[in-house]
Design a protein around this motif. Structure first.
Motif, PDB file in Angstrom:
ATOM      1  N   GLY A  14       1.379  -5.032   8.162  1.00 55.62           N
ATOM      2  CA  GLY A  14       0.010  -4.552   8.042  1.00 55.62           C
ATOM      3  C   GLY A  14      -0.210  -3.728   6.792  1.00 55.62           C
ATOM      4  O   GLY A  14      -1.226  -3.886   6.093  1.00 55.62           O
ATOM      5  N   MET A  15       0.740  -2.839   6.475  1.00 56.27           N
ATOM      6  CA  MET A  15       0.585  -2.001   5.285  1.00 56.27           C
ATOM      7  C   MET A  15       0.620  -2.816   4.001  1.00 56.27           C
ATOM      8  O   MET A  15      -0.189  -2.599   3.094  1.00 56.27           O
ATOM      9  CB  MET A  15       1.679  -0.927   5.266  1.00 56.27           C
ATOM     10  N   GLU A  36       1.402   7.369  13.666  1.00 56.31           N
ATOM     11  CA  GLU A  36       2.010   7.292  12.339  1.00 56.31           C
ATOM     12  C   GLU A  36       2.191   5.834  11.939  1.00 56.31           C
ATOM     13  O   GLU A  36       2.487   4.987  12.780  1.00 56.31           O
ATOM     14  CB  GLU A  36       3.359   8.009  12.336  1.00 56.31           C
ATOM     15  N   LEU A  37       2.005   5.545  10.664  1.00 60.19           N
ATOM     16  CA  LEU A  37       2.246   4.200  10.149  1.00 60.19           C
ATOM     17  C   LEU A  37       3.745   3.938  10.056  1.00 60.19           C
ATOM     18  O   LEU A  37       4.542   4.847   9.854  1.00 60.19           O
ATOM     19  CB  LEU A  37       1.614   4.056   8.763  1.00 60.19           C
ATOM     20  N   GLY A  38       4.122   2.672  10.183  1.00 62.27           N
ATOM     21  CA  GLY A  38       5.526   2.315   9.995  1.00 62.27           C
ATOM     22  C   GLY A  38       6.069   1.329  11.003  1.00 62.27           C
ATOM     23  O   GLY A  38       6.975   0.571  10.710  1.00 62.27           O
ATOM     24  N   GLY A  39       5.564   1.343  12.227  1.00 58.67           N
ATOM     25  CA  GLY A  39       6.062   0.405  13.235  1.00 58.67           C
ATOM     26  C   GLY A  39       7.517   0.672  13.594  1.00 58.67           C
ATOM     27  O   GLY A  39       7.998   1.807  13.579  1.00 58.67           O
ATOM     28  N   HIS A  40       8.252  -0.398  13.863  1.00 56.04           N
ATOM     29  CA  HIS A  40       9.646  -0.271  14.309  1.00 56.04           C
ATOM     30  C   HIS A  40      10.546   0.355  13.243  1.00 56.04           C
ATOM     31  O   HIS A  40      11.556   0.982  13.578  1.00 56.04           O
ATOM     32  CB  HIS A  40      10.204  -1.650  14.674  1.00 56.04           C
ATOM     33  N   ILE A  41      10.190   0.185  11.991  1.00 59.19           N
ATOM     34  CA  ILE A  41      11.059   0.678  10.918  1.00 59.19           C
ATOM     35  C   ILE A  41      11.175   2.205  10.953  1.00 59.19           C
ATOM     36  O   ILE A  41      12.134   2.778  10.422  1.00 59.19           O
ATOM     37  CB  ILE A  41      10.533   0.184   9.544  1.00 59.19           C
ATOM     38  N   ILE A  57      11.556   2.795   2.191  1.00 60.35           N
ATOM     39  CA  ILE A  57      10.668   1.634   2.245  1.00 60.35           C
ATOM     40  C   ILE A  57       9.322   2.027   2.844  1.00 60.35           C
ATOM     41  O   ILE A  57       8.257   1.673   2.326  1.00 60.35           O
ATOM     42  CB  ILE A  57      11.302   0.496   3.064  1.00 60.35           C
ATOM     43  N   THR A  58       9.372   2.772   3.945  1.00 66.03           N
ATOM     44  CA  THR A  58       8.142   3.197   4.608  1.00 66.03           C
ATOM     45  C   THR A  58       7.280   4.035   3.677  1.00 66.03           C
ATOM     46  O   THR A  58       6.055   3.830   3.581  1.00 66.03           O
ATOM     47  CB  THR A  58       8.460   4.007   5.877  1.00 66.03           C
ATOM     48  N   ASN A  59       7.885   4.979   2.983  1.00 67.71           N
ATOM     49  CA  ASN A  59       7.132   5.851   2.085  1.00 67.71           C
ATOM     50  C   ASN A  59       6.497   5.063   0.941  1.00 67.71           C
ATOM     51  O   ASN A  59       5.366   5.340   0.527  1.00 67.71           O
ATOM     52  CB  ASN A  59       8.030   6.953   1.522  1.00 67.71           C
ATOM     53  N   GLU A  60       7.225   4.081   0.428  1.00 69.47           N
ATOM     54  CA  GLU A  60       6.678   3.267  -0.658  1.00 69.47           C
ATOM     55  C   GLU A  60       5.487   2.435  -0.179  1.00 69.47           C
ATOM     56  O   GLU A  60       4.485   2.300  -0.885  1.00 69.47           O
ATOM     57  CB  GLU A  60       7.768   2.348  -1.216  1.00 69.47           C
TER      58      GLU A  60
END
Length: 340
Positions: A14-15, A36-41, A57-60
């Motif tokens: 999605g992001m 919070e955004l990110g899902g399973h990661i 990866i999530t932050n990027e």
């Protein structure tokens, strides 16, 4: 609230889709049910095969969202398509969103391991899942203060199992088990580590190398066979009964810990959305693409697109690549309806 694109799901798919569509100067709305955004990661520590930090990866991905309107802690209560190429959605908060296209990036969920009662998850403290172990890695907890002597990984828990009506391979379990087994061996060099597998399926570049390294460098033992039962003795140790199919003999082994590699299954919580949009689902519960080769991000409903693991198990690089493709497809669709 109005937008060109409504994206449902704020995981990596999605992001990345939102980020790439925003590059076309589109008005993008991203809805994520969690806070919070990110899902399973978000629950993962390091990613295979190179040990990259999942948080990097999530932050990027978050940093690349640009002008995307992000709505957290809310989910779609209803959605319908109008005759004028537009969609009207209502959030759980009561807010109404009008948009020209919808992208389903609803992802997957992990098989609830307690459904395999013979494995004792939820009954025995020393039987945990791959997700549980990853959370321990992230918190730098390992397997507790006392170094384990023996640890076992059980592959295909909830995957390739007709008894629970889930016949497909989860694609990621084998390489995840290898990665986690190596990490445990690095934490506990003296521990014996066993992997009980059906078939080893190493799909990606570098995966086979990691598997060979697990054997040659770390001495991890791979036993081909299905685990039939897991129990606990009076001291709290875990007893695994299995069949070594290569040696054609039954096997019984006592371990300190057992890690269940819970497989990927469809996110059935979103069935009401697929029903309201009249989308087609496969027997496995994942959303069917319009075409499994060329139109992989399109659905049977014009203006509704799907990306990432909403159509089945995928690696993170595959998810991100597909999200970029989906952004192009959505932009082409918006240009088409604008120009008539």
């Amino acid at each position: 609230m109005e937008g060109d694109v409504l994206i449902i799901g704020g995981g990596p798919a999605g992001m990345e889709t939102a980020s790439r569509i925003s590059d076309f100067k589109r008005n993008v709305i991203l809805v994520e049910k969690e806070r919070e955004l990110g899902g399973h990661i978000l629950k993962w520590d390091r990613l295979f095969p190179d040990g990259i930090l999942a948080s990097d990866i999530t932050n990027e991905l978050k940093a690349s969202l640009g002008n995307t309107k992000v709505i957290l802690g809310s989910y779609l209560a209803s959605i319908e398509k109008r005759d004028d190429y537009h969609f009207v959605a209502q959030l759980s908060s009561g807010e109404i969103i009008r948009c020209s296209s919808v992208v389903l990036a609803t992802g997957f969920k992990l098989f609830p391991a307690q459904k395999k009662q013979e494995y004792g998850y939820g009954l025995y403290d020393r039987v945990i899942t791959n997700e549980d172990l990853e959370t321990r890695f992230k918190k730098s907890e390992g397997l507790g203060k006392e170094a384990p002597k023996r640890v076992g990984f059980v592959h295909c828990v909830g995957s390739r199992d007709e008894k629970i009506c889930n016949k497909q391979c989860s694609k990621l379990c084998c390489i995840t088990a290898v990665k986690q087994a190596i990490e445990l061996k690095q934490l506990y060099p003296d521990a014996e580590i066993f992997c009980f597998y059906m078939d080893l399926r190493m799909y990606g570049r570098g995966y086979e190398d990691l598997y060979l390294e697990a054997q040659s460098k770390y001495g991890i033992r791979f036993i081909r066979g299905r685990v039939s039962e897991i129990s606990q003795d009076q001291s709290g140790l875990v007893i695994v009964k299995a069949e070594d199919t290569l040696a054609s003999r039954p096997l019984k082994i006592t371990l300190d810990w057992v890690i269940l590699m819970a497989g990927i299954i469809s996110e059935r919580e979103n069935d009401y959305l697929t029903q309201q949009l009249s989308l087609q689902l496969g027997e496995d519960g994942f959303i069917n693409s319009l075409d499994p080769i060329i139109k992989t991000d399109q659905t049977n409903i014009p203006g509704v697109f799907v990306t990432g693991s909403a159509t089945g198990p995928k690696t993170l690089p595959e998810v991100l690549s597909e999200a970029r493709s989906t952004a192009l497809t959505v932009n082409e669709y918006l240009n088409k309806i604008k120009n008539g």
